[in-house]
Design a protein around this motif. Structure first.
Motif, PDB file in Angstrom:
ATOM      1  N   GLY A  28       0.782  -1.229   0.000  1.00 23.83           N
ATOM      2  CA  GLY A  28       0.000   0.000   0.000  1.00 23.83           C
ATOM      3  C   GLY A  28       0.813   1.277   0.000  1.00 23.83           C
ATOM      4  N   LEU A  29       2.142   1.172   0.103  1.00 27.04           N
ATOM      5  CA  LEU A  29       3.007   2.359   0.109  1.00 27.04           C
ATOM      6  C   LEU A  29       3.616   2.580  -1.262  1.00 27.04           C
ATOM      7  N   THR A  30       3.857   3.825  -1.604  1.00 26.56           N
ATOM      8  CA  THR A  30       4.578   4.130  -2.838  1.00 26.56           C
ATOM      9  C   THR A  30       6.080   4.037  -2.567  1.00 26.56           C
ATOM     10  N   ALA A  31       6.854   3.941  -3.632  1.00 25.01           N
ATOM     11  CA  ALA A  31       8.313   3.905  -3.478  1.00 25.01           C
ATOM     12  C   ALA A  31       8.807   5.174  -2.783  1.00 25.01           C
ATOM     13  N   GLU A  32       8.190   6.307  -3.098  1.00 21.10           N
ATOM     14  CA  GLU A  32       8.593   7.566  -2.474  1.00 21.10           C
ATOM     15  C   GLU A  32       8.334   7.531  -0.965  1.00 21.10           C
ATOM     16  N   GLU A  33       7.206   6.976  -0.561  1.00 20.11           N
ATOM     17  CA  GLU A  33       6.893   6.881   0.866  1.00 20.11           C
ATOM     18  C   GLU A  33       7.878   5.957   1.582  1.00 20.11           C
ATOM     19  N   ILE A  34       8.263   4.879   0.937  1.00 22.56           N
ATOM     20  CA  ILE A  34       9.236   3.956   1.539  1.00 22.56           C
ATOM     21  C   ILE A  34      10.585   4.650   1.694  1.00 22.56           C
ATOM     22  N   ARG A  35      10.985   5.412   0.681  1.00 21.80           N
ATOM     23  CA  ARG A  35      12.294   6.087   0.723  1.00 21.80           C
ATOM     24  C   ARG A  35      12.361   7.187   1.771  1.00 21.80           C
ATOM     25  N   GLU A  36      11.216   7.665   2.236  1.00 20.89           N
ATOM     26  CA  GLU A  36      11.231   8.671   3.313  1.00 20.89           C
ATOM     27  C   GLU A  36      11.841   8.081   4.579  1.00 20.89           C
ATOM     28  N   SER A  37      11.566   6.807   4.836  1.00 22.03           N
ATOM     29  CA  SER A  37      12.125   6.167   6.031  1.00 22.03           C
ATOM     30  C   SER A  37      13.349   5.309   5.697  1.00 22.03           C
ATOM     31  N   ARG A  38      13.562   5.051   4.445  1.00 17.36           N
ATOM     32  CA  ARG A  38      14.678   4.202   4.022  1.00 17.36           C
ATOM     33  C   ARG A  38      15.320   4.802   2.762  1.00 17.36           C
ATOM     34  N   PRO A  39      16.069   5.892   2.915  1.00 18.51           N
ATOM     35  CA  PRO A  39      16.666   6.571   1.748  1.00 18.51           C
ATOM     36  C   PRO A  39      17.502   5.613   0.899  1.00 18.51           C
ATOM     37  N   GLY A  40      17.364   5.765  -0.406  1.00 18.79           N
ATOM     38  CA  GLY A  40      18.128   4.941  -1.333  1.00 18.79           C
ATOM     39  C   GLY A  40      17.542   3.561  -1.577  1.00 18.79           C
ATOM     40  N   TRP A  41      16.405   3.259  -0.943  1.00 20.93           N
ATOM     41  CA  TRP A  41      15.791   1.943  -1.089  1.00 20.93           C
ATOM     42  C   TRP A  41      15.488   1.652  -2.549  1.00 20.93           C
ATOM     43  N   ASP A  42      15.756   0.411  -2.964  1.00 19.56           N
ATOM     44  CA  ASP A  42      15.455  -0.057  -4.309  1.00 19.56           C
ATOM     45  C   ASP A  42      14.805  -1.430  -4.183  1.00 19.56           C
ATOM     46  N   TRP A  44      14.302  -3.869  -6.258  1.00 18.12           N
ATOM     47  CA  TRP A  44      15.010  -4.985  -6.888  1.00 18.12           C
ATOM     48  C   TRP A  44      16.244  -5.381  -6.092  1.00 18.12           C
ATOM     49  N   ARG A  45      16.883  -4.435  -5.459  1.00 19.03           N
ATOM     50  CA  ARG A  45      18.091  -4.715  -4.689  1.00 19.03           C
ATOM     51  C   ARG A  45      17.777  -5.062  -3.238  1.00 19.03           C
ATOM     52  N   ASP A  46      16.854  -4.305  -2.628  1.00 21.00           N
ATOM     53  CA  ASP A  46      16.631  -4.398  -1.191  1.00 21.00           C
ATOM     54  C   ASP A  46      15.416  -5.219  -0.789  1.00 21.00           C
ATOM     55  N   GLY A  47      14.513  -5.451  -1.722  1.00 17.87           N
ATOM     56  CA  GLY A  47      13.343  -6.263  -1.421  1.00 17.87           C
ATOM     57  C   GLY A  47      12.365  -5.584  -0.487  1.00 17.87           C
ATOM     58  N   ALA A 104      15.636 -13.293 -12.224  1.00 16.84           N
ATOM     59  CA  ALA A 104      14.564 -12.364 -11.875  1.00 16.84           C
ATOM     60  C   ALA A 104      15.080 -10.949 -11.620  1.00 16.84           C
ATOM     61  N   SER A 105      16.314 -10.807 -11.156  1.00 22.59           N
ATOM     62  CA  SER A 105      16.856  -9.477 -10.876  1.00 22.59           C
ATOM     63  C   SER A 105      16.994  -8.632 -12.144  1.00 22.59           C
ATOM     64  N   ALA A 106      17.011  -9.258 -13.320  1.00 23.01           N
ATOM     65  CA  ALA A 106      17.087  -8.509 -14.579  1.00 23.01           C
ATOM     66  C   ALA A 106      15.810  -7.715 -14.841  1.00 23.01           C
ATOM     67  N   SER A 107      14.773  -7.951 -14.059  1.00 21.51           N
ATOM     68  CA  SER A 107      13.505  -7.227 -14.220  1.00 21.51           C
ATOM     69  C   SER A 107      13.691  -5.727 -14.089  1.00 21.51           C
ATOM     70  N   ARG A 108      14.684  -5.318 -13.331  1.00 20.87           N
ATOM     71  CA  ARG A 108      14.932  -3.887 -13.141  1.00 20.87           C
ATOM     72  C   ARG A 108      15.303  -3.201 -14.455  1.00 20.87           C
ATOM     73  N   LEU A 109      15.694  -3.981 -15.463  1.00 21.13           N
ATOM     74  CA  LEU A 109      16.104  -3.419 -16.750  1.00 21.13           C
ATOM     75  C   LEU A 109      14.926  -3.052 -17.649  1.00 21.13           C
ATOM     76  N   LEU A 110      13.738  -3.518 -17.297  1.00 21.69           N
ATOM     77  CA  LEU A 110      12.554  -3.232 -18.100  1.00 21.69           C
ATOM     78  C   LEU A 110      11.792  -2.055 -17.510  1.00 21.69           C
ATOM     79  N   GLY A 111      11.264  -1.220 -18.359  1.00 17.60           N
ATOM     80  CA  GLY A 111      10.425  -0.127 -17.894  1.00 17.60           C
ATOM     81  C   GLY A 111       9.133  -0.665 -17.309  1.00 17.60           C
ATOM     82  N   HIS A 112       8.578   0.070 -16.368  1.00 18.91           N
ATOM     83  CA  HIS A 112       7.341  -0.338 -15.724  1.00 18.91           C
ATOM     84  C   HIS A 112       6.219  -0.344 -16.752  1.00 18.91           C
ATOM     85  N   PRO A 113       5.462  -1.450 -16.860  1.00 21.54           N
ATOM     86  CA  PRO A 113       4.339  -1.460 -17.806  1.00 21.54           C
ATOM     87  C   PRO A 113       3.294  -0.424 -17.392  1.00 21.54           C
ATOM     88  N   HIS A 114       2.887   0.406 -18.336  1.00 20.38           N
ATOM     89  CA  HIS A 114       1.889   1.429 -18.047  1.00 20.38           C
ATOM     90  C   HIS A 114       0.498   0.806 -18.041  1.00 20.38           C
TER      91      HIS A 114
END
Length: 136
Positions: A28-42, A44-47, A104-114
Motif C-alpha cells: 500500500g506504500l509508494t516507493a517515495e513513501e518507503i524512501r522517506e524512512s529508508r533513503p536509497g531503497w530499491d 530490486w536490490r533491497d526487497g 529475476a533481478s534482470a527485471s529492473r532493466l525493463l520499464g514499468h508497464p503502463h
C-alpha cells in the motif's frame, strides 16, 4: 479478473502463481513513501520487509519460482495458439525476464508497464524474445 474483463477476455481463470508480488510491510506504500524512512531503497536490490499475516512479504526469488511454475503450465498451451496472461507491474516484468530465461533481478532493466498497455512475448526457433513492450 476485472482487468481481463475490461480487455474483453472472457472465461479468464485466476492463477495464484500469477498474483502480484507480496510487498509485506510495504503493501500500500509508494516507493517515495518507503524512501522517506529508508533513503536509497530499491525494490530490486533491497526487497521488502515482513508484514502482517495477510501480507507476510515475499522475496524476489519466491515470486520468480511462482512465475516459473505458471510458465511451466503455459508453455504446453502455446502449441494450440496464443495465450493471454493479464498481469500488473512488477509481476509482468519478472514474468518477462523469466520467459527470456534471465534471472529475476534482470527485471529492473525493463520499464514499468503502463496501465492499459499490452506487451507481447514470443519465440522463434525455440528462442524467446519480447516482440512488443508497453504498446498503448
Amino acid at each position: 479478473m476485472r482487468t481481463a474483463e475490461l480487455a474483453g477476455l472472457t472465461g479468464a481463470k485466476p492463477d495464484p502463481d500469477l498474483l502480484e508480488w507480496d510487498y509485506g510491510g510495504y503493501e500500500g506504500l509508494t516507493a517515495e513513501e518507503i524512501r522517506e524512512s529508508r533513503p536509497g531503497w530499491d525494490l530490486w536490490r533491497d526487497g521488502v520487509i515482513p508484514g502482517d499475516a495477510d501480507h507476510p512479504g515475499e522475496l524476489l526469488q519466491q515470486m520468480a519460482a511462482r512465475i516459473d511454475a505458471a510458465l511451466d503450465r503455459i508453455r504446453p498451451l502455446l502449441s494450440n495458439g496464443d495465450v493471454a496472461v493479464v498481469a500488473h507491474g512488477h509481476l509482468a516484468r519478472v514474468l518477462t525476464v523469466r520467459w527470456l530465461g534471465l534471472d529475476a533481478s534482470a527485471s529492473r532493466l525493463l520499464g514499468h508497464p503502463h496501465p492499459g498497455t499490452l506487451s507481447f512475448l514470443a519465440a522463434e526457433d525455440g528462442q524467446p524474445f519480447i516482440s512488443a513492450w508497453n504498446v498503448p
